[in-house]
Design an enzyme around this catalytic site. Structure first.
Site, PDB file in Angstrom:
ATOM      1  N   TYR A 131      -7.399  38.770 -20.772  1.00  0.00           N
ATOM      2  CA  TYR A 131      -7.056  37.922 -20.020  1.00  0.00           C
ATOM      3  C   TYR A 131      -5.573  37.063 -20.547  1.00  0.00           C
ATOM      4  O   TYR A 131      -5.626  36.803 -21.710  1.00  0.00           O
ATOM      5  CB  TYR A 131      -8.154  36.949 -19.635  1.00  0.00           C
ATOM      6  CG  TYR A 131      -9.301  37.362 -19.154  1.00  0.00           C
ATOM      7  CD1 TYR A 131      -9.423  38.631 -18.376  1.00  0.00           C
ATOM      8  CD2 TYR A 131     -10.525  36.848 -19.039  1.00  0.00           C
ATOM      9  CE1 TYR A 131     -10.496  39.000 -17.622  1.00  0.00           C
ATOM     10  CE2 TYR A 131     -11.840  37.224 -18.566  1.00  0.00           C
ATOM     11  CZ  TYR A 131     -11.615  38.309 -17.929  1.00  0.00           C
ATOM     12  OH  TYR A 131     -12.624  39.007 -17.331  1.00  0.00           O
ATOM     13  N   LEU A 175     -17.547  35.283  -4.940  1.00  0.00           N
ATOM     14  CA  LEU A 175     -16.889  35.133  -3.899  1.00  0.00           C
ATOM     15  C   LEU A 175     -16.104  36.271  -3.320  1.00  0.00           C
ATOM     16  O   LEU A 175     -15.136  36.101  -2.563  1.00  0.00           O
ATOM     17  CB  LEU A 175     -16.010  33.780  -4.135  1.00  0.00           C
ATOM     18  CG  LEU A 175     -17.053  32.677  -4.295  1.00  0.00           C
ATOM     19  CD1 LEU A 175     -15.816  31.137  -4.199  1.00  0.00           C
ATOM     20  CD2 LEU A 175     -17.972  32.297  -3.137  1.00  0.00           C
ATOM     21  N   THR A 231     -12.527  36.050  -1.360  1.00  0.00           N
ATOM     22  CA  THR A 231     -12.313  36.764   0.061  1.00  0.00           C
ATOM     23  C   THR A 231     -13.305  36.009   1.004  1.00  0.00           C
ATOM     24  O   THR A 231     -13.036  35.615   2.247  1.00  0.00           O
ATOM     25  CB  THR A 231     -12.731  38.099   0.060  1.00  0.00           C
ATOM     26  OG1 THR A 231     -11.658  38.760  -0.670  1.00  0.00           O
ATOM     27  CG2 THR A 231     -12.570  38.703   1.563  1.00  0.00           C
ATOM     28  N   GLY A 236     -12.641  32.655   3.414  1.00  0.00           N
ATOM     29  CA  GLY A 236     -12.162  32.826   4.586  1.00  0.00           C
ATOM     30  C   GLY A 236     -10.672  32.608   4.400  1.00  0.00           C
ATOM     31  O   GLY A 236      -9.874  32.828   5.535  1.00  0.00           O
TER      32      GLY A 236
END
Length: 346
Positions: free
Chosen positions: A53, A236, A240, A243
């Site tokens: 990361y 999530l 996505t 929304g």
């Protein structure tokens, strides 16, 4: 914050785990520090990172997230209030900047990776050290159509576990976990550890969300029977399920806006399924993100749900999902939608 057992370790971790992979790319060091301050204040004491990361991974951002966590530890002196998880990168042709382009899950790489992570994190130990993905031909990150490669670069679980055992013996890591693994892989590691008296996997970090419940096929049984609980990432579906990507939208600064790779959650049935889940949440007065996280938290094989956020508002929303208990009507609605749109994003 609810605490749950981490495998057979006797150690409990918070049901919400703070994901950190945006720090150093989508988030600044100061923003990462603010997120750690807030999470700890809300009782979230289980944090997850990786040597690879920030994400999307590049040579420039490699290790940056661990450095940000390390600078927070140095500034606050609160290392002992956190259960810290990190990961070693597996092999990949795109990782030319990691250990001379030859990252593997062997003794040489394990030793080098642990030492480098400890230095970046400014700590003397990593509480949970995970194998980010397997060192063999395997379908990960949404790939389908498995084809066995007889000439694969295969590092046997026994070899990797023996290397990890040396790190446990030295006190540099305390427990071992898997990530992006299959039922075959999980059971091979468990069998090898039990047979040879080597560190036993205590967790498996795989995706789990309303658009991808593939963990329930095969791996959920392993998790229960072997007490190797799920650390569910992407609850999530990489944003996505909020929304924000509906109708082709790509908000500036979002993951899809900065990552040229096609999202595994950008599939033909993802959008209609997402619309149905959002409508269900609103019908019951729920925030769609909180409904998705609360559902993942309610699964009996779930040890901890890894949440990530690029804004403090999103972080507050996601952590608060731990306080929500979904009604039987909402659960029924979720299962009904899943019947129509079963795992649209593998």
């Amino acid at each position: 914050m609810e605490q749950r057992p981490l495998g057979r370790t006797g150690l409990d971790v918070t049901a919400i785990c703070l994901g950190t992979m945006t720090w150093g790319r989508q988030n600044t060091e100061a923003e990462g520090h603010a997120q750690m301050d807030y999470a700890l204040d809300r009782g979230v004491t289980f944090w997850d990172t990786a040597e690879m990361y920030a994400v999307p991974p590049t040579a420039e951002t490699y290790g940056r997230t661990e450095e940000i966590i390390g600078s927070w530890f140095a500034k606050t002196g609160k290392r002992n209030q956190v259960i810290l998880a990190s990961k070693i990168a597996g092999p990949g042709a795109h990782l030319s900047y990691i250990r001379d382009g030859k990252p593997r899950l062997d003794a040489k790489n394990v030793r080098a990776a642990v030492e480098a992570s400890l230095k970046r994190l400014r700590t003397d130990r990593i509480d949970l050290y995970q194998l980010h993905w397997p060192n063999r031909s395997v379908n990960s990150f949404g790939k389908l159509g498995y084809t066995h490669d007889a000439a694969e670069d295969f590092v046997a679980p026994e070899e990797t576990l023996a290397a990890l055992a040396e790190e446990v013996k030295a006190g540099r890591i305390l427990h071992v976990g898997l990530s992006n693994e299959t039922p075959w892989g999980l059971m091979r590691f468990v069998e090898a550890s039990d047979r040879l008296g080597l560190p036993r996997p205590v967790s498996i970090q795989n995706p789990y969300n309303l658009l991808n419940r593939s963990f329930e096929v095969g791996l959920a049984e392993c998790a229960h029977r072997e007490q190797v609980g799920l650390l569910g990432y992407a609850p999530l579906a990489a944003g996505t399920l909020t929304g924000k990507y509906l109708d082709g939208q790509v908000p500036p600064g979002s993951r899809r806006a900065i990552d040229a790779r096609k999202s595994r959650y950008d599939t033909p049935n993802a959008e209609p399924a997402t619309r149905r889940y959002i409508a269900l949440a609103r019908e019951h007065g729920l925030d769609p993100a909180q409904m998705a996280i609360a559902y993942a938290l309610s699964r009996p094989f779930m040890t901890s749900v890894i949440i990530g956020a690029t804004s403090m508002d999103h972080l507050r929303t996601n952590i608060a999902a731990a306080e929500i208990t979904l009604s039987p009507e909402v659960i029924h609605g979720i299962e009904s939608i899943h019947t129509v749109y079963s795992n649209p994003c593998p």
